[in-house]
Design a protein around this motif. Structure first.
Motif, PDB file in Angstrom:
ATOM      1  N   LYS A  28       0.816  -1.218   0.000  1.00 42.11           N
ATOM      2  CA  LYS A  28       0.000   0.000   0.000  1.00 42.11           C
ATOM      3  C   LYS A  28       0.845   1.261   0.000  1.00 42.11           C
ATOM      4  O   LYS A  28       0.555   2.213  -0.734  1.00 42.11           O
ATOM      5  N   SER A  29       1.897   1.309   0.795  1.00 43.34           N
ATOM      6  CA  SER A  29       2.694   2.533   0.907  1.00 43.34           C
ATOM      7  C   SER A  29       3.390   2.874  -0.407  1.00 43.34           C
ATOM      8  O   SER A  29       3.503   4.051  -0.780  1.00 43.34           O
ATOM      9  N   SER A  30       3.846   1.851  -1.130  1.00 45.15           N
ATOM     10  CA  SER A  30       4.498   2.098  -2.424  1.00 45.15           C
ATOM     11  C   SER A  30       3.492   2.631  -3.440  1.00 45.15           C
ATOM     12  O   SER A  30       3.801   3.529  -4.232  1.00 45.15           O
ATOM     13  N   ILE A  31       2.283   2.079  -3.417  1.00 49.45           N
ATOM     14  CA  ILE A  31       1.237   2.558  -4.324  1.00 49.45           C
ATOM     15  C   ILE A  31       0.903   4.015  -4.020  1.00 49.45           C
ATOM     16  O   ILE A  31       0.769   4.850  -4.926  1.00 49.45           O
ATOM     17  N   PHE A  68      -7.794   4.990 -10.288  1.00 49.97           N
ATOM     18  CA  PHE A  68      -8.428   3.680 -10.215  1.00 49.97           C
ATOM     19  C   PHE A  68      -7.400   2.603 -10.518  1.00 49.97           C
ATOM     20  O   PHE A  68      -6.679   2.681 -11.517  1.00 49.97           O
ATOM     21  N   ILE A  69      -7.337   1.609  -9.643  1.00 48.31           N
ATOM     22  CA  ILE A  69      -6.577   0.393  -9.898  1.00 48.31           C
ATOM     23  C   ILE A  69      -7.587  -0.654 -10.364  1.00 48.31           C
ATOM     24  O   ILE A  69      -8.590  -0.893  -9.689  1.00 48.31           O
ATOM     25  N   ILE A  70      -7.354  -1.239 -11.534  1.00 49.29           N
ATOM     26  CA  ILE A  70      -8.293  -2.251 -12.015  1.00 49.29           C
ATOM     27  C   ILE A  70      -7.594  -3.601 -12.167  1.00 49.29           C
ATOM     28  O   ILE A  70      -6.438  -3.681 -12.560  1.00 49.29           O
ATOM     29  N   SER A  91      -0.592  15.298   1.771  1.00 55.08           N
ATOM     30  CA  SER A  91      -0.096  14.002   1.307  1.00 55.08           C
ATOM     31  C   SER A  91      -1.106  12.884   1.559  1.00 55.08           C
ATOM     32  O   SER A  91      -0.812  11.713   1.330  1.00 55.08           O
ATOM     33  N   LYS A  92      -2.301  13.240   2.011  1.00 51.23           N
ATOM     34  CA  LYS A  92      -3.311  12.235   2.337  1.00 51.23           C
ATOM     35  C   LYS A  92      -3.746  11.470   1.096  1.00 51.23           C
ATOM     36  O   LYS A  92      -3.917  12.045   0.022  1.00 51.23           O
ATOM     37  N   VAL A  93      -3.939  10.168   1.280  1.00 52.43           N
ATOM     38  CA  VAL A  93      -4.498   9.316   0.227  1.00 52.43           C
ATOM     39  C   VAL A  93      -5.651   8.542   0.851  1.00 52.43           C
ATOM     40  O   VAL A  93      -5.464   7.814   1.824  1.00 52.43           O
TER      41      VAL A  93
END
Length: 360
Positions: A28-31, A68-70, A91-93
């Motif tokens: 998750k952090s890398s994404i 979007f990640i599909i 920097s929030k995601v």
């Protein structure tokens, strides 16, 4: 220096990127770090923000910072979608909600990949959104192999039409359609409806806040005390709704205050000769230029059900919603397996290719 394959797209009045899961790292952090680089938002909490987003492809507002990640499963004829929302000032995601507007760009990507027929059933694409754990169906109407085009409010030219349907949209991130147990609640002396259909949303009559509902965005941004008051109501309403994040944990007041996505707010007023109801839509940190697909669908469902704030102004199974960009049509229909909310949008692919990621 590395690079990543992506599609730069617009769906409805939102823009961002679509990336296949196979092209991303697993953690998750890398994404999240890749997403920040793509849009040009602060990499860390302490980094000074640049509202122009000169280091990326964001356009300086939340509606342009969407990813979007599909994950395409041809055997199941299902596309799994995961939505990330960023804002230009931090920097929030957020991984907590879905975006109906951007969802409508996915069929164009599948069509460009040459696999739309492989994942369609009866010309509808089944999309399972992992954020809300709900199914959405989209169709890309074609005539003699050419995409049908249309114009929608906020978009001035014709682009491929995408029809979108939300199946059983209740309780996307809460326990029920009316998660407080009431169709109307009083919060800080204001009557509100807390509803969760496609997205958790707080509905308030503009007049109850001393507004006409005809204010411009500039007018509203200058009414800082009212905006602050609305935000206080939003946080308290979110607590009463028991909104959960993507991990299934209930969000605290602090979480909700910081959230760039939850819950949404709809300030509503009476419609006019060409509309049934009017909306000012807060996303919640920004005032939307029109109305999100999720927010419009949610409001249309509220207008369908008696006894809440929205249906006091208009009740029906099709709703013409006036917004800053024009009038958008939404509808509700019963099916053998439950309620379905629907609307149409248009979408476009700006470009596809490799985005270059420069190491820090």
């Amino acid at each position: 220096m590395k690079n990543i394959n992506l599609y730069y797209v617009r769906g409805g009045t939102s823009s961002g990127v679509v990336i296949q899961k196979k092209d991303l790292p697993k953690d998750k952090s890398s994404i999240e770090n890749i997403a920040r680089k793509i849009f040009g938002v602060p990499r860390t909490e302490n980094q000074r923000n640049d509202e122009t987003q000169i280091e990326g492809i964001g356009k300086g507002k939340s509606t342009s910072n969407k990813l979007f990640i599909i994950d395409i499963n041809e055997e199941e004829k299902t596309v799994y979608s995961t939505f990330l929302q960023l804002e230009n000032s931090s920097s929030k995601v957020s991984w907590d909600v879905n975006c109906g507007n951007m969802t409508t760009a996915i069929p164009l990507v599948l069509d460009d990949l040459g696999i739309i027929d492989k994942v369609s059933t009866d010309k509808k694409i089944k999309i399972y959104n992992t954020n809300t754990k709900k199914f959405i169906y989209c169709s890309l109407p074609k005539e003699e192999g050419v995409s049908k085009v249309c114009i929608i409010p906020g978009i001035h030219n014709s682009y491929p039409e995408v029809d979108i349907f939300f199946k059983n949209p209740e309780a996307s991130l809460t326990s029920s359609l009316f998660p407080t147990g009431n169709k109307t609640d009083k919060i800080k002396d204001i009557n509100v409806t807390c509803i969760d259909a496609v997205v958790p949303m707080v509905i308030i009559k503009s007049e109850d806040l001393g507004l006409s509902g005809k204010e411009s965005k500039l007018d509203l941004y200058q009414k800082k005390e009212i905006i602050s008051y609305i935000d206080e109501i939003r946080v308290l309403a979110g607590e009463k709704m028991g909104i959960k994040n993507k991990s299934g944990v209930k969000m605290t007041a602090i979480d909700l205050k910081k959230s760039i996505t939850l819950p949404k707010v709809a300030l509503i007023s009476k419609g006019d000769d060409v509309s049934d109801i009017s909306i000012i839509y807060l996303t919640p940190k920004e005032i939307h230029n029109s109305v999100a697909v999720s927010g419009g669908a949610c409001l249309s469902y509220a207008c369908y059900i008696e006894g809440n704030i929205a249906s006091e102004l208009y009740k029906g199974d099709s709703t013409r919603i006036k917004n800053f960009s024009g009038v958008s049509d939404f509808g509700v229909q019963k099916t053998p397996v439950g309620i379905e909310l629907y609307t149409k949008r248009n979408a476009q692919i700006y470009m596809k290719g490799e985005f270059y990621l420069y190491d820090d």
